[in-house]
Design a protein around this motif. Structure first.
Motif: not given
Length: 468
Positions: A54-60, A317-321, A406-417
Motif C-alpha cells: 500500500w505504501l511502497g512507491g505511493d507518492h500520493y 512526491g515533489f511534482d506539481s501542475i 469516451f474510453v474511460g478510466m485507468l489507474t496510472d498506479s504502481r499499486s495492486f490496490l
C-alpha cells in the motif's frame, strides 16, 4: 443523513443508483495505463505486509504524510519497520478528509479486505494485523488481486530498451489477465544532459543490435525496438512531456544537433526544442505505421524540490501542475501528422484543469469521420483523478465533444490496490448522468441507451478503441 461509503456512495439519485448497480458495477476492468512492476505479476508476488503493498512507491500518501508533519524516514526511509510506516500513515488518514486519499483509503480497505472500520491511530494495529493475515492467503497475491477486481487487461509502462521478459513469462504462464507492454520512449529525446543521453543511446544500441553513430541510426534502432514491442502484443505508446513540441527544423539541423549532444556538448534551448520536435514526429509516424494508439501526458513540472531529488530521486512526491501555453504547438504537431496521413488514434491527458476546454476542442479538430472517438480527451490524470477533477473533465468533454465515445478510466498506479479508482470513476459518471435524468436534462425514456453508454464508457469503448 446518508451513511459513509454505503452501497450508494456518491450516487445521489435513484437513477444514478440504477445506472451503477445494474450497468457499471458488472463491467470488467481494462487498465490501459498503469505503472505496475511486471516482475511482480510474473512472479505472482505475495506481499509481506500491507505496508509493502500500500505504501511502497505511493507518492500520493507520502505527500500527505509530509504535509501532516511526518518525518521522511516514515515515508521513504529504510531504517523504519513496516509497522512504524503504517502507523504514521494511519495517524495521517483522519487529516485527509476532503482529500481523495480519504475515500480511496477506505474504499480499498473495504473492497480488498472487507474492512469497514475507519483507519486512524486507534484502529491502526487491528487493521494492520487483519490485512497482513489475509495477505498470506494465495488469493491476495499480485495475480489474485487482479482477479479479485475482475481485471481483463493491464498495460504497463516500458522503456524501448526493456527486455519484456516478464510480459512473455506471464503470457506463456496461461494467466487469464492480459499484461501488455506500452512503449514509453521519453529517454530517447532527453537531450538536456549530454552524458545521460549518450549512456542511454549506448543502451539502445545494445538492445537493438544496431551500431549508433548518427541520427538515422537512432531512428533505425527505435524502429527495431518498436517492432519488437509490437511482436510482444504492444498496442499503445505513451509520452510524458512538459508541453508539446512543434518547432520547425531541417533534417540537416537534427543531424548536427545529434552529433553535438552525442559528442558531449550542451545544447541550446532552441536546439533542445528542435530535437524533441523531430523525435515527436518520428514517434508519431511509427505509431501510425504500426496501428498503435498514442497517449500524451503533459503539463507537469517534475522534481521541484532539488534537495529531495538529490536525496531520494524522482517520482517521490515533489511534482506539481504546470502552466504552459501549449495550444498552438499541440495543434501544429497534430496537424503535421494529419497532413501526412500519419495521425493515429490519440489520447491526450492534461494536468492543468484550466486547459480542459482547450483540449476538448483540440480533439475535435482532428476527428476523421472513420474511427469513432479517434481523438480522445483522456480521463482526469494524477492530481485530477478525483471526484472534482473527473467531473470537470467529463463536463468539458460532454459540452464540447461526445462523452458517449469516451474510453474511460485507468489507474496510472504502481499499486495492486488501486483498482477501486475504476469504481470511484464509475460512480461519479453514473451520478452525473443520473442527476441529468432526474433534473429533466436528459429524457427518462432514454435510460436504456444511457445504461448502455455507461457500460461502454466503463469497458466496451476501451476494448474496441485499443483493439484488446
Amino acid at each position: 443523513m446518508k451513511s459513509f461509503m454505503d452501497e450508494n456512495f456518491l450516487l445521489e439519485t435513484t437513477t444514478a443508483q440504477d445506472l451503477y448497480h445494474n450497468h457499471a458495477a458488472k463491467m470488467p476492468i481494462i487498465d490501459y495505463h498503469c505503472h505496475l512492476v511486471p516482475k511482480l505479476v510474473a512472479d505472482d508476488h505475495q506481499f509481506k505486509s500491507i505496508t509493502e503493498m500500500w505504501l511502497g512507491g505511493d507518492h500520493y500518501k507520502w505527500r500527505a504524510m509530509r504535509t501532516n508533519g511526518i518525518a521522511e524516514k516514515y515515508c521513504t526511509g529504510a531504517d523504519t519497520t513496516d509497522w512504524e510506516k503504517f502507523e504514521k500513515w494511519a495517524e495521517t488518514v483522519p487529516y485527509t478528509m476532503r482529500n481523495p486519499l480519504y475515500h480511496w483509503t477506505h474504499l480499498e480497505l473495504k473492497t480488498a479486505f472487507g474492512i469497514d472500520k475507519l483507519l486512524s491511530a486507534k484502529t491502526a494495529k487491528e487493521i494492520f494485523d487483519e490485512c497482513n493475515e489475509k495477505l498470506t492467503q494465495p488469493e491476495y497475491s499480485a495475480r489474485g488481486m487482479m482477479r479479485r477486481y475482475n481485471v481483463k487487461v493491464v498495460c504497463t509502462t516500458d522503456d524501448p530498451i526493456d527486455t519484456l521478459e516478464y510480459h512473455k513469462a506471464v503470457r506463456e504462464s496461461g494467466f487469464d489477465v492480459k499484461m501488455l507492454p506500452t512503449w514509453r520512449p521519453d529517454k530517447a529525446m532527453a537531450v538536456e544532459i549530454p552524458e545521460n543521453f549518450r549512456a542511454y543511446i549506448e543502451k539502445l544500441s545494445q538492445a537493438s543490435g544496431i551500431d549508433i553513430s548518427s541520427f538515422d541510426d537512432v531512428v533505425e534502432a527505435l524502429h527495431n525496438r518498436h517492432q519488437f514491442f509490437a511482436n510482444q502484443g504492444c498496442k499503445l505508446s505513451d509520452h510524458g512531456i512538459e508541453e508539446f513540441y512543434a518547432e520547425d527544423y531541417t533534417q540537416a539541423e537534427i543531424n548536427a544537433i545529434f552529433n553535438k549532444v552525442y559528442g558531449g556538448a550542451t545544447l541550446s534551448k532552441e536546439e533542445i526544442l528542435k530535437y524533441k520536435s523531430a523525435m515527436m514526429i518520428v514517434f508519431g509516424e511509427m505509431d501510425a505505421e504500426t496501428g498503435w494508439a498514442q497517449q500524451f501526458h503533459y503539463g507537469v513540472i517534475r522534481d521541484n524540490n532539488s534537495k529531495m531529488f538529490r536525496l531520494i530521486g524522482p517520482d517521490t512526491g515533489f511534482d506539481s501542475i504546470g502552466e504552459f501555453n501549449t495550444a498552438k504547438a499541440m495543434s501544429k504537431y497534430f496537424n503535421k501528422l494529419n497532413s501526412a496521413d500519419k495521425l493515429t488514434k490519440t489520447v491526450i491527458y492534461n494536468l492543468n484543469p484550466g486547459a480542459n476546454e482547450m483540449v476538448a476542442t483540440m480533439t475535435g479538430n482532428f476527428q476523421d469521420g472513420l474511427i469513432a472517438g479517434k481523438m480522445q480527451f483522456g480521463a482526469g490524470w494524477w492530481f485530477l483523478d478525483q471526484k472534482d477533477g473527473m467531473e470537470k473533465q467529463m463536463n468539458a468533454l460532454s459540452m464540447l465533444g461526445l462523452l458517449s465515445r469516451f474510453v474511460g478510466m485507468l489507474t496510472d498506479s504502481r499499486s495492486f490496490l488501486s483498482y477501486p479508482r475504476h469504481e470511484y470513476f464509475r460512480r461519479t459518471l453514473c451520478n452525473l448522468l443520473g442527476k441529468d435524468v432526474e433534473n429533466g436534462l436528459l429524457h427518462s425514456s432514454e435510460t436504456d441507451f444511457i445504461g448502455q453508454m455507461v457500460e461502454n464508457i466503463s469497458y466496451n469503448n476501451a476494448k474496441n478503441f485499443f483493439e484488446f
